[in-house]
Design an enzyme around this catalytic site. Structure first.
Site, PDB file in Angstrom:
ATOM      1  N   HIS A  40      64.390  85.366   0.313  1.00 40.01           N
ATOM      2  CA  HIS A  40      63.165  85.343   1.117  1.00 40.01           C
ATOM      3  C   HIS A  40      63.403  84.464   2.337  1.00 40.01           C
ATOM      4  O   HIS A  40      63.984  83.392   2.238  1.00 40.01           O
ATOM      5  CB  HIS A  40      62.009  84.764   0.286  1.00 40.01           C
ATOM      6  N   ASP A  77      46.630  85.239  -3.770  1.00 41.79           N
ATOM      7  CA  ASP A  77      47.333  84.755  -2.568  1.00 41.79           C
ATOM      8  C   ASP A  77      47.002  85.640  -1.369  1.00 41.79           C
ATOM      9  O   ASP A  77      46.815  85.157  -0.264  1.00 41.79           O
ATOM     10  CB  ASP A  77      48.842  84.721  -2.798  1.00 41.79           C
ATOM     11  N   ARG A 133      43.429  81.917   5.381  1.00 35.84           N
ATOM     12  CA  ARG A 133      44.187  80.836   6.043  1.00 35.84           C
ATOM     13  C   ARG A 133      44.575  81.239   7.456  1.00 35.84           C
ATOM     14  O   ARG A 133      44.559  80.422   8.375  1.00 35.84           O
ATOM     15  CB  ARG A 133      45.462  80.513   5.227  1.00 35.84           C
ATOM     16  N   SER A 186      52.051  79.727  -2.062  1.00 35.49           N
ATOM     17  CA  SER A 186      51.895  81.116  -1.626  1.00 35.49           C
ATOM     18  C   SER A 186      53.216  81.885  -1.780  1.00 35.49           C
ATOM     19  O   SER A 186      53.265  82.949  -2.400  1.00 35.49           O
ATOM     20  CB  SER A 186      51.433  81.123  -0.160  1.00 35.49           C
ATOM     21  N   LYS A 217      54.523  84.523  -5.290  1.00 34.57           N
ATOM     22  CA  LYS A 217      54.936  85.931  -5.126  1.00 34.57           C
ATOM     23  C   LYS A 217      56.364  86.128  -5.616  1.00 34.57           C
ATOM     24  O   LYS A 217      56.677  87.097  -6.309  1.00 34.57           O
ATOM     25  CB  LYS A 217      54.820  86.341  -3.654  1.00 34.57           C
TER      26      LYS A 217
HETATM   27  N1  URA Z   1      54.392  83.399   4.128  1.00 34.98           N
HETATM   28  C1  URA Z   1      53.665  83.483   3.005  1.00 34.98           C
HETATM   29  O1  URA Z   1      53.788  84.430   2.244  1.00 34.98           O
HETATM   30  N2  URA Z   1      52.792  82.489   2.740  1.00 34.98           N
HETATM   31  C2  URA Z   1      52.617  81.432   3.552  1.00 34.98           C
HETATM   32  O2  URA Z   1      51.821  80.575   3.246  1.00 34.98           O
HETATM   33  C3  URA Z   1      53.384  81.354   4.726  1.00 34.98           C
HETATM   34  C4  URA Z   1      54.288  82.360   4.993  1.00 34.98           C
END
Ligand code: URA
Length: 434
Positions: A81, A160, A167, A182, A186
């Protein structure tokens, strides 16, 4: 258990930690539309200013995972990621490399948003390519072919998804505890046993300072380990766009050429693919190590290089594209190209990479809001790198476009390059590995 949301906001506002039950009540209530956006916004702002304790970050991560489905794979799987950047296309190179080594790569990616690009948009620039597979189909494909590329699904961490959207519009994205929970929720729910994170910092990243990146890295490392993941983190520079091209189909072209072992030399003899290739190999090498196919990241790097040079990674990429419906021979090309020359001489000290990202959004290579359409063929070719010596009249950029490009956009693009009078250092791509 029932709590009063206003009391919890007050508690966090005064810097006190929330219990796991309190957090679960708030997050579940919001996800199920029982707690309104204005109270969640207030809580997020209180968290933004007062932070979360290590236990609260862990609890929040678990609560977000529990809000949706989780995936479990048979056989070794490693995911990667990136926190996002301009021209960052490494997933499309390292995915096939690692898969060609017999390690499953469940690549669940996002779309471009704001000034950074998204892997899903890059893949969808290939006519016919589908990123909308069901979770069972995705799992089957990873187990049988070692690789699949899909978009983020609402089935994984719906809490999320809802909180992140809020957010985004309440100026609470840049909070290390919230980003940690967050992203990690995932990645944990998606089920890969190993995880390599590429945390970007610098002018094109959403974290501008290396020390913010380091703090995020330490938080993610802790959460990853607590959830039993094998995890490695790279802190890498986003001071300049990665590679030669930015823009969806153009980036696919760069990946294909790298997978075909083609360099692309600038007029100064600099290989403009070197940074994309090197970062992909480094990350792939570490993924191969975490997947148990090499004794060290260094040995993994060697293996990654061999798989790339032998053409096995290219074949894997082409196979996956075909299975997911992509017709690579029909990659779209923009109708027009406009060349931009330098109006001064000097050394390239740096770029306003975020501004380049926003110019790409203006060209429709990216999007301001998630419902904006993207033009797959538009983008930029960037012919200079930090440290290069540039003479007046040298080519800096080539804009690939379908609609007319305004003079102010062209001027803004030239102004993204920061020139110095004296020779300056090249960019240090990999800053730290944890
Ligand atoms: N990407 C995400 O999935 N979450 C965040 O909080 C920031 C970047």
């Amino acid at each position: 258990m029932n709590f009063l949301p206003a009391e919890m906001i007050k508690k966090k506002r005064s810097g006190k930690p929330l219990t796991a039950d309190e957090l679960r009540f708030f997050v579940s209530g919001f996800t199920e539309n029982e707690i309104p956006e204005y109270q969640m916004s207030a809580l997020l702002m209180a968290i933004f200013f007062k932070g979360l304790s290590p236990k609260e970050i862990l609890d929040l991560t678990q609560i977000m995972i529990d809000s949706g489905e989780t995936v479990k794979f048979v056989g070794p799987t490693v995911d990667k990621h990136s926190t996002g950047g301009v021209g960052d296309k490494t997933s499309l190179i390292l995915g096939p490399i690692v898969a060609a080594c017999g390690i499953g790569v469940p690549m669940m990616s996002g779309r471009s948003l704001g000034h950074t690009g998204g892997t899903v948009d890059k893949l969808e620039s290939i006519p016919g390519f589908s990123t909308q597979l069901s979770l069972p189909k995705f799992k089957k494909m990873v187990e049988e072919n070692f690789l699949s590329f899909i978009g983020q699904t609402a089935a994984i961490c719906p809490a999320d998804k809802k909180i992140y959207a809020l957010r985004d519009v309440t100026a609470t994205v840049e909070s290390i505890p919230l980003i940690t929970a967050s992203i990690m929720s995932k990645k944990i729910a998606e089920g890969a046993q190993g995880l390599v994170l590429d945390i970007k910092f610098g002018s094109g990243a959403f974290l501008k300072e290396k020390k913010q990146g380091l703090l995020l890295a330490k938080n993610m490392l802790r959460i990853g380990r607590l959830f039993g993941k094998k995890i490695k983190i790279y802190l890498t520079s986003m001071q300049q766009p990665l590679g030669r091209f930015c823009g969806n189909a153009l980036e696919i072209r760069e990946c294909l050429e790298i997978l075909q072992n083609k360099p692309f030399l600038s007029s100064r003899g600099v290989d403009l693919y070197a940074d994309t290739r090197e970062l992909s190999l480094q990350l792939a090498g570490t993924m191969i190590f975490l997947g148990g196919k090499s004794s060290s990241p260094k040995a993994g790097y060697k293996m990654a290089k061999q798989v790339l040079t032998s053409g096995q990674a290219l074949q894997k990429f082409l196979d996956i594209l075909k299975i997911q419906g992509g017709r690579i021979d029909e990659l779209p090309v923009a109708k027009f190209t406009t060349k931009i020359q330098s109006v001064k001489s000097g050394f390239v000290q740096g770029f306003d990479t975020e501004a380049i990202g926003w110019i790409l959004v203006g060209l429709k290579a990216g999007r301001k809001i998630i419902s904006d359409p993207v033009d797959p063929s538009c983008g930029l070719e960037i012919l200079i790198k930090m440290g290069d010596e540039v003479k007046k009249g040298d080519l800096l950029f080539v804009v690939h476009h379908n609609d007319p490009v305004s003079a102010s956009t062209l001027k803004a693009l030239v102004e993204t390059v920061v020139f110095a009078k004296r020779r300056c250092p090249k960019d240090q791509l990999i800053s730290k590995i944890l």
